[in-house]
Structures are given as structure tokens and as C-alpha cells.
Design a protein around this motif. Structure first.
Motif, PDB file in Angstrom:
ATOM      1  N   MET A  88      35.245  38.222  33.400  1.00 24.86           N
ATOM      2  CA  MET A  88      35.127  37.121  32.447  1.00 24.86           C
ATOM      3  C   MET A  88      33.751  36.467  32.524  1.00 24.86           C
ATOM      4  N   GLY A  97      42.278  39.546  41.382  1.00 21.50           N
ATOM      5  CA  GLY A  97      41.815  38.274  40.819  1.00 21.50           C
ATOM      6  C   GLY A  97      40.309  38.274  40.626  1.00 21.50           C
ATOM      7  N   ILE A 148      41.652  43.710  30.623  1.00 24.30           N
ATOM      8  CA  ILE A 148      40.454  42.877  30.584  1.00 24.30           C
ATOM      9  C   ILE A 148      39.252  43.630  31.145  1.00 24.30           C
ATOM     10  N   THR A 197      46.231  36.058  23.532  1.00 23.95           N
ATOM     11  CA  THR A 197      46.673  36.504  24.848  1.00 23.95           C
ATOM     12  C   THR A 197      48.197  36.526  24.909  1.00 23.95           C
ATOM     13  N   THR A 215      50.180  31.771  23.150  1.00 22.74           N
ATOM     14  CA  THR A 215      50.210  32.240  24.535  1.00 22.74           C
ATOM     15  C   THR A 215      51.325  31.535  25.316  1.00 22.74           C
ATOM     16  N   ILE A 267      39.214  40.061  37.554  1.00 28.63           N
ATOM     17  CA  ILE A 267      39.377  39.264  36.340  1.00 28.63           C
ATOM     18  C   ILE A 267      38.258  38.230  36.229  1.00 28.63           C
ATOM     19  N   VAL A 268      38.029  37.480  37.308  1.00 30.59           N
ATOM     20  CA  VAL A 268      37.032  36.402  37.259  1.00 30.59           C
ATOM     21  C   VAL A 268      35.643  36.967  36.965  1.00 30.59           C
ATOM     22  N   LEU A 275      47.297  42.845  32.699  1.00 30.69           N
ATOM     23  CA  LEU A 275      46.257  42.060  32.015  1.00 30.69           C
ATOM     24  C   LEU A 275      44.881  42.368  32.599  1.00 30.69           C
ATOM     25  N   LEU A 282      51.523  37.129  27.259  1.00 42.57           N
ATOM     26  CA  LEU A 282      51.972  37.162  28.654  1.00 42.57           C
ATOM     27  C   LEU A 282      53.401  37.677  28.756  1.00 42.57           C
ATOM     28  N   PRO A 313      32.596  39.294  29.300  1.00 40.82           N
ATOM     29  CA  PRO A 313      33.915  38.866  28.807  1.00 40.82           C
ATOM     30  C   PRO A 313      34.601  39.897  27.910  1.00 40.82           C
ATOM     31  N   PHE A 321      50.076  40.091  35.368  1.00 43.58           N
ATOM     32  CA  PHE A 321      48.680  39.917  35.764  1.00 43.58           C
ATOM     33  C   PHE A 321      48.002  41.256  36.021  1.00 43.58           C
ATOM     34  N   MET A 372      39.476  44.594  26.126  1.00 51.58           N
ATOM     35  CA  MET A 372      40.698  44.577  25.327  1.00 51.58           C
ATOM     36  C   MET A 372      40.473  45.009  23.886  1.00 51.58           C
TER      37      MET A 372
END
Lengths: 343, 298, 252
Positions: A321, A314, A264, A64, A138, A317-318, A260, A66, A325, A257, A268
């Protein structure tokens, strides 16, 4: 004549399919879009280039990153410093050191310099980062982000910090960025399907096993890292060459973010995932932002809801995952979907 | 000399706060490999609980502090159940990204349902008054913070050594499956780790709020970023490492504040992160990292 | 390959004596099926051995019994179907395991390892007595009770792993390769210990590659290869069959 492997050839087919999608969206916007929509789509394409730059390293090495927004920032500022006319720099950067305010270059040379600077910086950092284990790497990328941002803010005599760095000539329009995004897609696909890319992905699945097979994992990671940084620098240049003004804020956590989340969601591991995720979130967020302003929908006067776009981002993303994932695309590129449907 | 002692004590109290937060991150990481970036939002939950008490005109500091800590613990437990259970067995990257997502969601929930602007909380100001011992000037808050951290570390050590669940938490950092094979319920171990993590965040919240006197949606972001760094420096997943990393970071930060010339003041964070990066390059797994084996079973 | 003999050997044990009955068990590691429908019985108070070469599926079978591995088929423990139970519930119902590779908690002390073994034991006095019992049996563990278990030798770690499993006072003990990687002298000690346990009436499922030693102890044995049971019988029967040698040495 470079001979391409079987997987690279199917990669080119996939890249061509993605390019077609990019062209269609670009042309449609160009002919039917308002000024605002053109701006919106332009920024989606810039983010697409960022996400592609991110995918090259994260998707193949599975570490990952950032710091990508920082590299984009470095590219943007370097190009801006070179290309902005002296008379404007004299006003906006009166205290610039090293004669930075006393020259200006043409856009192509400026872009080239920006790319080289970013690549050299990435190479030097990469020498250390590629040797670290996943979480350690990371953290160091996080440190890079914080440090670069602090430098942008601190050296106001060069970067103007959170104030606008203005006067960058507008070099690009939507057509340019579509072309560059297509180029980035092709580069990413070719890298992914190259021997290096395949070895790198194998080593991400099984580091010890790949090393035992003679894969030089650090070297491959470094190649992917620098290539990613170059693509990110290009994204930064596209950003600066269109907007005409830049500041430090867009190259920090929020942008990290956002991009990302795009990668995601799409997945990826694949270039197709990067493209899909970018457009889904770019256009999806635009819809959410509209809701944020408290519009009247179906006769119901909705309240203003600042923060809704953040919650949506957010949540994307959650949920990705938790439920999937590897993102929407998983390990599949666009051409495999196409083939399956045809036969 | 007095100046050195004074700065040393400052470093200690800085470090104490980082150690509290870093321990909270490390205990969760040790058992499930999750880098819980949403830890900062747990702190914010504590802060907003104080706001709620103020709105209800409850000023009793004991109630306010206990309420904030309990709220933080409940929030931590809830996150475990709702967000982190699905990624329990996933790789660290998946967990890290989930935590980022949770963090973004919570920050924006505060922004949307409470306010994007800071809200003043004055009920804890009484904790902070200047004291002077043998010519050294201190804030009482620093003393409280350092003492609390010491008490917490001792209590945590006792828990981890003297209770079956504590032993299980330690054992789980090595081999969670084997812990289950002794019959201890995995859910209990996770719940306990998050409960402790929330407790530590709640305690840190009290000190952060007493010093800042206000809460905003991003209250926890910076402290947790630092705690995260402390964990990495100490060795992720190592509890002694988290404490060491926390105090080390406090020392580095104070040293930066003291030694950097005024003109470079804005660069403190940059230098701190640079030192962190250097430590990681020197010892990629942190200073006190537990041994990690790559490859197959025997 | 000749198919295994009928699933339940009627002459061997009456229904009531069966402690653990496995029927048509398939075990999976991710998408890969490691065990292809095996059936076996473990009777109360007996020592049953599961033999076979590396990769035969022995450890997968143990993992399926404890619930660690994904499996289909029937697992009955004391006349109760446990195949849907959680790992923890199965342990609580009286199954204990000394796993392959020992998996002692090397960052905990020896005493702490034993304490965790008795995690479900409520009676503190009894727990203390059990610990004393194991310490008297293995003086070396007693001497180092407060040292990190990771400092023990391989043989000592194996003793600790078995003692930890027995701290739970289980009804059945699953022993996975207890002799793996140990010196011959230590191996004898371990098998002596297993013999003592058996004599005391403990029900044991012993997974081994060391067939000679295992067959000396076992009342009945199953031979596995490539995820299937290829032969079974009393220790004497199996010990004399060519199949055993063929499977274990690869020489047909």
C-alpha cells in the motif's frame, strides 16, 4: 458464434499465457511433488480461485469486499450437505432439520445446487450492497461475514460449527482444480475485457462521469458481484471435494486477510495480478512457516517464532500500500509485458 | 420498572465504551479518510503496558493507568509516522487495507514476542465493585466508564471549539488543503488527531482491562469491530455521529441480550450486524453523515 | 501566437521593489502540464492582475505559488527562493490566498474562520483588534459571527475568504477569481474592497476573468492563454489591445 472484441481477444491471449503457467506448476507438482506438496499446491489453487472471485468485484468495481470467505463457505457447506452419503450424515448430523440427513446427490448436481444457492444469496444481498458508497459497502460485506460465520457456529445441527463436518467424498484431485482455476482465469479475463467490465472500471475511476455517459453502474456492480460469488462458491466446492472435511473456522477473518493480501500484492486491477499474488504469497508463506518452526539454517539454530507468518503477511499489505498501491502488476496484464519484451 | 432502568444503565455503559472507541476512529477518519482498523492494537498496547508494569512489580494504579494511556498515545503517534504517513493522500480503500495490514502485524508481534495466550492483569480489579442505589444494582466500573466518557466528550468539544489546533482539526475534515493554506502545519494536525485517538483508546483500554482482567493479542479486535460499526451507523467522519452510534449500538446490544431467547444467545452479534446493515441500507452514509459532494469543482 | 515580451521589463520596476518574481514556471496536475514556462513580477504595493479565459492556467499558477501544485522553475519571494519550501512555510513567510471557490470552512462559525486565518498570529490582542476591524468593515459578518459560515451568501462568503486571508497580516495577497459567480452589485463591492486594500498599500496578485473590472484596479496585467502568457502591459496598454478581447471572447 459469439464475436469477441479486440480487447477480449487480447484477454484470451493473456488467459492462455496464465493457463500455461498454471498447467506447468500443476503438472510439475503432480509428477515431482510429495503428498504434502500436492496438498499445498492444491490449496494454493483453491485460494487462486477465491482471489479470482474477489478480483471480479473488487478489481472492476473497486469496492473492498470482506465477505468473500463467507460465500466460499456457503458454497462448500451447501455442496457438502448435498453430496455426503446419508449413512454418514445420520451419524454426523443426527438432529438435522428439514430432512437434510435423508438424501444424498451426485457430485455434479450437488455442485450445481451449491452454486445456485450461493448465487441467489449473493444476488439478494447484492441488490443492497451495490447501492452503497465504498466504505459503506465494505462495512455491509463485513456484516455479511460476521453473520454467516455466526450462523455456521450457531446451527451446529446443520453445519457442526467449529467441529469437523466429515464424510465428504473426495471427488477432485489436483488435475481438476488446475482445470477449474484455468476456467476461472478465462472467465475473469473475458469479463474484465467485456463491455460490462470496461464500463464498470470506467465508473470506478469516475462515477459521475460514467453515469452521465449512461453507464448503469448498479446493474454492472451487481453482475460482477454475483459472478464473483459464483466463482467463490466454486472455490468452496473445490475445497470441500478435496479435503473431505470442512469447518467454520477457515471461512473467517484469517482467510479473508490472507486472500486479500494475495490480491493486493499482485494488484487487484488485473487477473494476472491475482494469479501472481496468490502464488507469491502461497509459496512465500510456506517458506516463512518453515522459519517459524525454528529450523537450523546454515548451522544456526533459529528459535521458534510463532507469528512470523502473520507479521510477513501484514507487512506485505502495508508495504504494498505504501510503495505500490496498485500492486505489482498495476494496470498491466501479462500479455502487455510479453508484447513489450518481444518488440 | 427497576429492571428497565437497570438495563438502560447497562446500555449506557456499553454505549460509553463504544462511543470512546468510535470517537477515536472518527477523529482520524474525519481528517484523512482513514478507517483505522489498527485502533484495536493500540488498546492491546495499553494492555501489554500493564503487564510490563506488573512484571516490574509496579502496582500503583495511578502509574499503571497513566502508563497505559501514555503508551497507547505513543503507539498511535508512531503508527501515524511509520505506517499511515505514506498513504495520507490515498483513497479510503488503500488506507483501510493498510490499517488491516498494520493490525495483523501488531497482533502477530504480540503473539511472537509476548505470548499467544491471555496474560492476567489484576492491578485494576479494584475499580470494579457492586453498588446499589435505590434498589438498582450496578457495577462501579459502569459508572466510571459512563462518567469518563461524558468528561471526555466535553473536553474534546472544548478542545475542538476553543483552540486553534482544535479548529484546524475540525476544518481539516472539510478541506485539509485550505487548512495548510492558513499556515497550520499538516503534520501537527495529523499528530494531534492520532494523539487524541490514542488517548481515547488508552482510556477504553483501562475499562476493558478492568473488566476482563487479561490481555491477549486479539484484545482490541472485537471492541474495535463494534466501534467501527458505531461510526458507520452514526455517519463516518462525524464526531457527534460516532457518539450517537456508540450509544445506539450499546442500546441495541443490551436490547438483544434482554429480548433474544436464551437459545439464540450465540446469535447476538449476528443480529447486531444485521441491524447495522439495515441502517446502512436505509441511510447509506450513516445517520449523521457529513455531506459529501461527488463530481467536479464549481 | 506571438511570444511574450522579454521576461523582465526593465523600465517598469527596479530590482528592489520586486516582491514576487516568477521565472520559467511549469505547473503540473499529475502527469499533465498545465502551465508551460511563464514568468511574471509583482512589485511591492502594486496590484498585478492575471487575466485569461477558463483553463488558461491562472489558478494553477496560484497553486504553484502557494506550493499546492507540483511545479518547476523559480519562485522568489522577497529575494528568497521559495520553490522548495512547504506550503506552510510559504504561508508563514507572508503569502496569503483567497482561493478559487472561496473554500471557507463552512462547518465552522464565521468567528472561527477568522481565528483560523490568524493561526500563525501569536499576539492575542492584535488578533482581537483585527477581528474587530473586519467586523466593522463587514457588519453582516459581525451579526452572524457565531453562525456556521456555510449559511452565508456567496458574496458574504467571498468577503469572509478575503478577511480570513488578511487575518494572517500577509505581505502579499493572492486573490483567485473573487468575483466568480457573484451578482454584479456584489462584484462591485468586492472590487471596491480590493481597491481599498490597494490604497492601503497591500501588494495584490489578482486572478480574474472579469477583465474590465480587474483592469480598472490593476497597475499592470498579464494575459494568459493555454498555459502561456500571451501579452502583458499596463492596464491601459492591455485594455486597448485586440488580443485581450480575442483571448477572452474567443473571437479573433
Amino acid at each position: 458464434m459469439i464475436r469477441l472484441s479486440q480487447s477480449q481477444r487480447s484477454g484470451l491471449v493473456g488467459a492462455a499465457l496464465l493457463a500455461a503457467v498454471l498447467v506447468v506448476i500443476g503438472v510439475a507438482t503432480l509428477y515431482f511433488g510429495s503428498r504434502y506438496q500436492i496438498r499445498l499446491v492444491y490449496s494454493a489453487y483453491v485460494n487462486l480461485i477465491v482471489v479470482l472471485g474477489l478480483q471480479v468485484f473488487m478489481g472492476n468495481a473497486r469496492i473492498t469486499n470482506l465477505s468473500h470467505s463467507a460465500f466460499m463457505g456457503i458454497g462448500a457447506y451447501a455442496a457438502a450437505l448435498c453430496v455426503t452419503p446419508e449413512n454418514i450424515k445420520k451419524i454426523s448430523l443426527p438432529a438435522a432439520p428439514w430432512g437434510l440427513a435423508d438424501f444424498s446427490l451426485d457430485p455434479v448436481l450437488s455442485a450445481a445446487i451449491a452454486i445456485v444457492i450461493t448465487a441467489v444469496l449473493a444476488f439478494l444481498l447484492g441488490l443492497f450492497i451495490v447501492r452503497l458508497t465504498s466504505i459503506g459497502a465494505t462495512i455491509v460485506t463485513l456484516a455479511v461475514l460476521v453473520i454467516v460465520h455466526a450462523v455456521f457456529l450457531y446451527r451446529t445441527d446443520i453445519f457442526k460449527g467449529n467441529q469437523a463436518f466429515f464424510g465428504i467424498p473426495q471427488v477432485f484431485d489436483l488435475g481438476w482444480v488446475v482445470g477449474i482455476a484455468i476456467l476461472a482465469v478465462v472467465v475473469c479475463r473475458l469479463f474484465r475485457e467485456s463491455r460490462w467490465g470496461i464500463q464498470l472500471r470506467a465508473s470506478a475511476d469516475d462515477e459521475v462521469g460514467a453515469a452521465a455517459m449512461g453507464v448503469q453502474i448498479y446493474k454492472l456492480r451487481l453482475i460482477a458481484w454475483v459472478l464473483g460469488a459464483v466463482i467463490l462458491a466454486v472455490a468452496g466446492i473445490c475445497y470441500a471435494y478435496f479435503l473431505g472435511t470442512i469447518s467454520a473456522r477457515p471461512f473467517y477473518f484469517n482467510h479473508v486477510f490472507l486472500t486479500l493480501a494475495m490480491l493486493i500484492l499482485g494488484g487487484m486491477r488485473t487477473v494476472t495480478g491475482a494469479v501472481l499474488g496468490t502464488f507469491l504469497i502461497s509459496f512465500g508463506l510456506e517458506g516463512v512457516r518453515y522459519l517459524e518452526t525454528g529450523p537450523v539454517l546454515l548451522g544456526i539454530d533459529l528459535p521458534e517464532a510463532l507469528g512470523l507468518s502473520g507479521i510477513a503477511l501484514g507487512a506485505v499489505i502495508v508495504l504494498t500500500m505504501a510503495l505500490r498501491p496498485t500492486g505489482i502488476m498495476g494496470n498491466r496484464e501479462i500479455e502487455t509485458l510479453f508484447v513489450r519484451k518481444t518488440f | 420498572m427497576e429492571y428497565v432502568i437497570q438495563q438502560g444503565l447497562n446500555a449506557l455503559s456499553f454505549g460509553a465504551e463504544y462511543a470512546l472507541l468510535a470517537l477515536g476512529l472518527a477523529i482520524v477518519f474525519s481528517i484523512m479518510g482513514l478507517v483505522n482498523f489498527a485502533h484495536g492494537e493500540i488498546i492491546a498496547v495499553g494492555g501489554y503496558t500493564m503487564v510490563a508494569f506488573a512484571a516490574l512489580a509496579i502496582g500503583n494504579p495511578v502509574i499503571v493507568m497513566a502508563g497505559a494511556v501514555i503508551a497507547a498515545m505513543l503507539a498511535s503517534l508512531t503508527l501515524e509516522r511509520v505506517a499511515f504517513r505514506p498513504v495520507r493522500k490515498a483513497d479510503p480503500t488503500t488506507g483501510l487495507l493498510t490499517a488491516f495490514g498494520v493490525s495483523i502485524v501488531l497482533q502477530n508481534v504480540f503473539l511472537m514476542f509476548v505470548s499467544p495466550r491471555p496474560i492476567a492483569v489484576t492491578s485494576l480489579y479494584f475499580l470494579d465493585w457492586p453498588i446499589e442505589i435505590a434498589g438498582i444494582r450496578l457495577a462501579s466500573l459502569q459508572v466510571f466508564e459512563t462518567l469518563t466518557t461524558i468528561v471526555v466528550i466535553v473536553a474534546l468539544m472544548l478542545f475542538l471549539r476553543r483552540t486553534v489546533l482544535g479548529l484546524a482539526v475540525r476544518a481539516a475534515s472539510l478541506d485539509f488543503e485550505m487548512v495548510r493554506l492558513t499556515g497550520i502545519k499538516a503534520n501537527r494536525v495529523f499528530a494531534m488527531a492520532f494523539l487524541i485517538s490514542g488517548l481515547l483508546a488508552g482510556l477504553a483500554c483501562i475499562f476493558i482491562m478492568a473488566r476482563r482482567g487479561s490481555v491477549d493479542p486479539h484484545l482490541g479486535f472485537d471492541p474495535v469491530l463494534k466501534a467501527f460499526v458505531a461510526c458507520v451507523v452514526g455517519g463516518f467522519g462525524s464526531l457527534p455521529g460516532a457518539v450517537l452510534g456508540g450509544f445506539l449500538l450499546g442500546a441495541v446490544e443490551v436490547a438483544m441480550l434482554v429480548m433474544l431467547p436464551q437459545s439464540l444467545g450465540g446469535m447476538t452479534d449476528a443480529f447486531v450486524f444485521m441491524i447495522v446493515a439495515l441502517i446502512l441500507i436505509w441511510r447509506p452514509d450513516g445517520i449523521l453523515s457529513p455531506a459529501i459532494e461527488k463530481g467536479d469543482k464549481l | 501566437m506571438t511570444p511574450a515580451r522579454p521576461l523582465i521589463d526593465e523600465g517598469r520596476a527596479s530590482q528592489a521593489d520586486r516582491m514576487l518574481t516568477i521565472q520559467d514556471l511549469h505547473v503540473f496536475h499529475g502527469p499533465i502540464e498545465a502551465v508551460h514556462g511563464i514568468s511574471l513580477n509583482v512589485e511591492r504595493g502594486k496590484c498585478i492582475s492575471l487575466l485569461g479565459p477558463n483553463g488558461a492556467g491562472k489558478t494553477s499558477t496560484i497553486s504553484a505559488i502557494t506550493g499546492i501544485a507540483r511545479a518547476t522553475g523559480s519562485i522568489r519571494f522577497e529575494d528568497r527562493e521559495i520553490s522548495a519550501d512547504s506550503v506552510e512555510a510559504r504561508i508563514a513567510s507572508g503569502i496569503a490566498v483567497s482561493p478559487e471557490g472561496r473554500r471557507i470552512f463552512s462547518n465552522l462559525t464565521i468567528l472561527e474562520n477568522l481565528t483560523l486565518g490568524a493561526a500563525l498570529q501569536r499576539d492575542q490582542a492584535e488578533k482581537g483588534r483585527d477581528i474587530d476591524h473586519w467586523f466593522s468593515l463587514f457588519p453582516i459578518l459581525a451579526e452572524r459571527r457565531d453562525q456556521a459560515a456555510g449559511t452565508l451568501s456567496g458574496g458574504e462568503q467571498q468577503m469572509l475568504a478575503i478577511a480570513r486571508a488578511l487575518m494572517a497580516r500577509p505581505k502579499i495577497l493572492l486573490l483567485d477569481e473573487p468575483s466568480l459567480g457573484l451578482a454584479p452589485k456584489i462584484v462591485r463591492q468586492i472590487f471596491d474592497l480590493i481597491g481599498t486594500l490597494k490604497d492601503k498599500g497591500m501588494t495584490i496578485l489578482l486572478v480574474e476573468q472579469n477583465a474590465t473590472q480587474a483592469l480598472k484596479l490593476a497597475d499592470y496585467a498579464y494575459l494568459m492563454s493555454s498555459g502561456r502568457i500571451v501579452a502583458h502591459g499596463t492596464a491601459d496598454e492591455l485594455g486597448k489591445s485586440d488580443k485581450l478581447m480575442a483571448e477572452l471572447t474567443g473571437v479573433a
